[in-house]
Structures are given as C-alpha cells and as structure tokens.
Design an enzyme around this catalytic site. Structure first.
Site, mmCIF file in Angstrom:
data_model
loop_
_atom_site.group_PDB
_atom_site.id
_atom_site.type_symbol
_atom_site.label_atom_id
_atom_site.label_comp_id
_atom_site.label_asym_id
_atom_site.label_seq_id
_atom_site.Cartn_x
_atom_site.Cartn_y
_atom_site.Cartn_z
ATOM 1 N N GLY A 274 0.717 -1.429 0.295
ATOM 2 C CA GLY A 274 -0.381 0.147 -0.570
ATOM 3 C C GLY A 274 0.888 1.381 0.124
ATOM 4 N N GLY B 185 -0.908 -6.641 3.003
ATOM 5 C CA GLY B 185 1.165 -7.271 3.076
ATOM 6 C C GLY B 185 1.567 -6.234 3.959
ATOM 7 N N GLY B 186 1.707 -4.954 4.557
ATOM 8 C CA GLY B 186 2.628 -4.373 5.418
ATOM 9 C C GLY B 186 1.770 -4.496 6.647
ATOM 10 N N TYR C 88 4.839 1.106 13.460
ATOM 11 C CA TYR C 88 4.857 3.331 13.125
ATOM 12 C C TYR C 88 6.478 2.962 12.844
ATOM 13 C CZ TYR C 88 0.146 3.451 15.456
ATOM 14 O OH TYR C 88 -1.668 3.588 15.600
#
Length: 437
Positions: A15, A87-88, A381
């Site tokens: 993304g 995915g991430g 993060y």
C-alpha cells in the site's frame, strides 16, 4: 531471481504506507528496484467457512467492503485507515478498533502464500511454523514476498455503537485523561475507547489541549451508556452523543467521513488525509499517568506545534495472548499504545528540521511515563530514530538496537534464527530488517 543474481536491493510495496518510506526509497546508495503488489489485490470471501483469502496488494477498505458485501455480521480486526495495504499491515502485526475483542490482525491469520529467496511459492505447511510465525508480525520484507494471507473472519453484531466527543483543559480534561489511563484497558472487551490529544486555540485565542474520545462498541447505545456511566462517569457520556450503525459504517465513522457516506468510498485507493510531510513515533504506557503528569504533558504540548498524541487502549483479548505467540510482544501489562504524529504544510529543510525536532522533543518529554529497558515501540509505526542497520560488520549489534524495542529480546532472537535459515545471504533487507546473526 534476477534481482538476486544481479545483487540489486529489492523493495516490496503493497500500500506504500511505510511511515519511513522503506517500501519505496532507501537511505543508502544501493541501486534498488520495487516489486509493486498493486495488482495482486483479489479478495475471496467464504462466509460459510468464515475465512477470506486476500492478496497483499489489496487495501484494508477493500477487504472490509468485500466482507460486508457478503455478511452484515462478520468483520476483520485490522487497521483504522482504509488505504493501508494488507501486505505491510498484517505482516507487521497491525491492529484496529476490535483488538480488545479479537486481538491483532495476525492473531486471526490462518495461512499465507510467500515466495522465498529461491523463488519457491510456499504455504503455511510447506514453509513451516517458524517462517509463518515470522511473517505474521515480524515484517515479511525481511523474509520473502508475501502474496496473500488467509484470514479468519470474526463475528460482529448487526448494530454497533460509536461516538466522538471532545473535552478541553477548561472542561476538566486532565481529570478525564487520568481516569481514562486507569480504566481504558479494563473496560468491557467489546469497547475500544481511544483518546487523541491535540493543541488548539480556545475562544480567547490562547493555546489549550483538546481531548477527542473516539469509540467503537460492539453493542447497542443503551448498554454503552450504562457501561461508561458506571466505569467512566467523569466523561459524562449522554445517549444523544451515541450513534448506532452497522460495523462497516463504523469503519467510515472512525475515519471521520460524514454520516451517510456510501461505503463504496472504501474502494477508493487514492484517498489522502494530508498532503503535507509528517513524522510519527510510538511508545507503550504500562502505568497510569497522574493528573499532575497529564498537566505536565499538556504544558509541554503547548510549547510545541502540531504534535498530536493518540492513546489506543489494550487489555481484553490482547492480555490473554502470550507475548511469544507472534513476533509482536506488547501484550499483557500494557495499558495503551501511544502514537506521536506531527504534520506540517511548510516546505524546505528548515521547516522539516523544526517539526522533526518538535516531535522528538515531545517523545523525550514522555520518557518518565512510558516503558523502559527497552523503551518499546510498535513496528508498524516505523521510526528510524531508534536505530538503522548498515548490514556491515556491525549488523548484529545494530539490529538489536531497534529489534529489541520492536519485538523484545526473546522474539527478536527467534526472528534472527528464522532469517538465518530462510535468507542466509540477506537478500531481503532494509534499514530496519532482521539481520542474519
């Protein structure tokens, strides 16, 4: 395989939401190429089996929409931002508004498809439990290229309740915040009550702190009001402030879309919430903060500009799952995750350095209130301030600096062992990847 043979650095982007941009840029001088998962976005929902195969390039909004298309009593406990790539988000242990009921996204993943360093397509059985464990919370970019995850859907009621109410320092916010830190992780597991602190100007033009309390409750408004008036009466919640809706509508509400917006907006992959640059950092709150402590925090926030702090409560299901079940270790003993976010519109190096400094100062001011030894951080993060790896002779030592903060010592050591087995030449690497030793 061509990239491996050519000794090129590879970036994998689903993304494009890596907060330090490591999925599409590098801070080194290495030549690199990007494997963009944009077109790997199929979503196959099986309501009878309560599962969904989702490719890594799909965004969360698409996942939520496709689930709701099939059922109004199913959902998935993943992130708040609908344009984040699957995915991430999943590989890094992403969470959302149902984490207190169902845990993290990775706690609800039952299979995966990944291409390893040798170009082999593997599933959970063929990759083995160690690699499956690593790519469900340890960041898949260190181990291979994830093509898809199989999700276990969760049950949601036909009607959920949400509210967004605001209180300022003039409305006794320090007392409310103190009580929030005492109870937020102990409330009913169906309730997620987030507290977001920002600096605004009051009616006299003076700086003050505003607390925004944003809630999802997996139940009706009457039960929610009864619950909070019992356990969190200082908030002063009124039934008129609550809005009943479907779970899919709550996804839009949480992102501050106007009531009545069509849910098809979740299919928009190009939504932007800010065009300006930003900096994010994270912390973990393990002990309640006193009223005086919040007073200190509020004063420091007013010294700075544009630094927002979001407190997201844990507890519930999060406290029931072992810290070793997944690479994500921040389970029992954590009241909340804290995200610091500074967004600015000015251009130029001077402005960038100034706002970065504001964020880092606020992070330093919070030192007495957060986790220690190590000062823990949330992998999704991403924060290069806490360490980078040059993948040279000091790779092992450099990796431990950020690795222990993201994963804690035991989980980090296991990630290193998996890395050494599945990618011994360290082809899959970035500035904060898992080293081979």
């Amino acid at each position: 395989m061509c990239g491996k043979e050519s000794q090129l650095l590879m970036k994998t982007r689903s993304g494009g939401h890596d907060l330090e941009g490591l999925s599409y840029v590098t801070n080194t001088k290495e030549t690199f190429f990007i494997v963009d998962m944009f077109n790997f976005r199929s979503i196959n929902v099986d309501i009878e089996q309560e599962t969904a195969w989702v490719q890594a390039g799909a965004i969360l909004g698409e996942v939520y929409y496709r689930i709701a298309e099939k059922s109004n009593t199913h959902g998935f406990p993943a992130g708040i931002c609908p344009t984040v790539g699957v995915g991430g988000h999943i590989s890094g242990g992403g969470w959302g508004t149902m984490l207190r009921k169902y845990g993290l996204s990775v706690d609800n993943v039952v299979d995966a498809q990944v291409i390893d360093v040798n170009g082999k397509l593997l599933n959970r059985k063929s990759m083995g439990e160690d690699l499956f464990w690593a790519i469900t919370g340890g960041g898949s970019a260190s181990f291979g290229v994830v093509l898809a995850y199989k999700l276990k859907l969760v049950r949601v009621p036909e009607v959920v309740t949400a509210f967004r109410i605001q209180r300022t320092s003039e409305q006794n916010l320090s007392t409310i915040a103190q009580r929030w830190a005492q109870v937020a992780d102990k409330l009913d597991n169906n309730l997620f009550l987030r507290m977001v602190l920002t600096v605004i100007n009051n009616t006299n033009g003076e700086k003050t702190i505003r607390g925004t309390f944003i809630t999802l409750y997996l139940g009706n408004s009457m039960n929610l009001v009864t619950l909070l008036n019992k356990d969190f009466p200082v908030l002063g919640l009124q039934k008129s402030e609550c809005i009943e809706m479907s779970w899919i509508e709550s996804v839009l509400y949480y992102m501050d879309f106007p009531i009545g917006n069509p849910t098809t907006v979740l299919l928009n992959r190009t939504l932007r919430y800010s065009n300006g640059p930003f900096k994010s950092k994270s912390d973990y709150l393990k002990n309640p903060i006193s009223k005086q402590g919040f007073g200190f925090i509020f004063d420091r926030m007013k010294e700075l500009e544009n630094v927002m702090m979001a407190f997201s409560p844990y507890g519930g299901r999060m406290s029931e799952i072992s810290e070793f079940a997944k690479p994500f270790p921040h389970r029992s003993g954590n009241i909340a995750n804290i995200q610091y976010l500074t967004i600015w519109e000015e251009h130029g190096i001077e402005a960038e350095n100034r706002y970065l400094n504001y964020t880092r100062k606020m992070y330093d001011y919070m030192t007495p209130f957060v986790s220690k030894n190590p000062r823990e951080a949330f992998f999704n993060y991403r924060d290069l301030d806490i360490g980078v790896n040059s993948h040279g002779s000091n790779a092992s030592i450099e990796g431990m600096v950020y690795g222990h903060r993201y994963f804690k010592e035991t989980n980090y050591k296991r990630l290193v062992r998996v890395k050494a087995r599945v990618d011994p030449c360290n082809f899959f690497r970035n500035e904060q990847s898992i080293p081979t030793s």
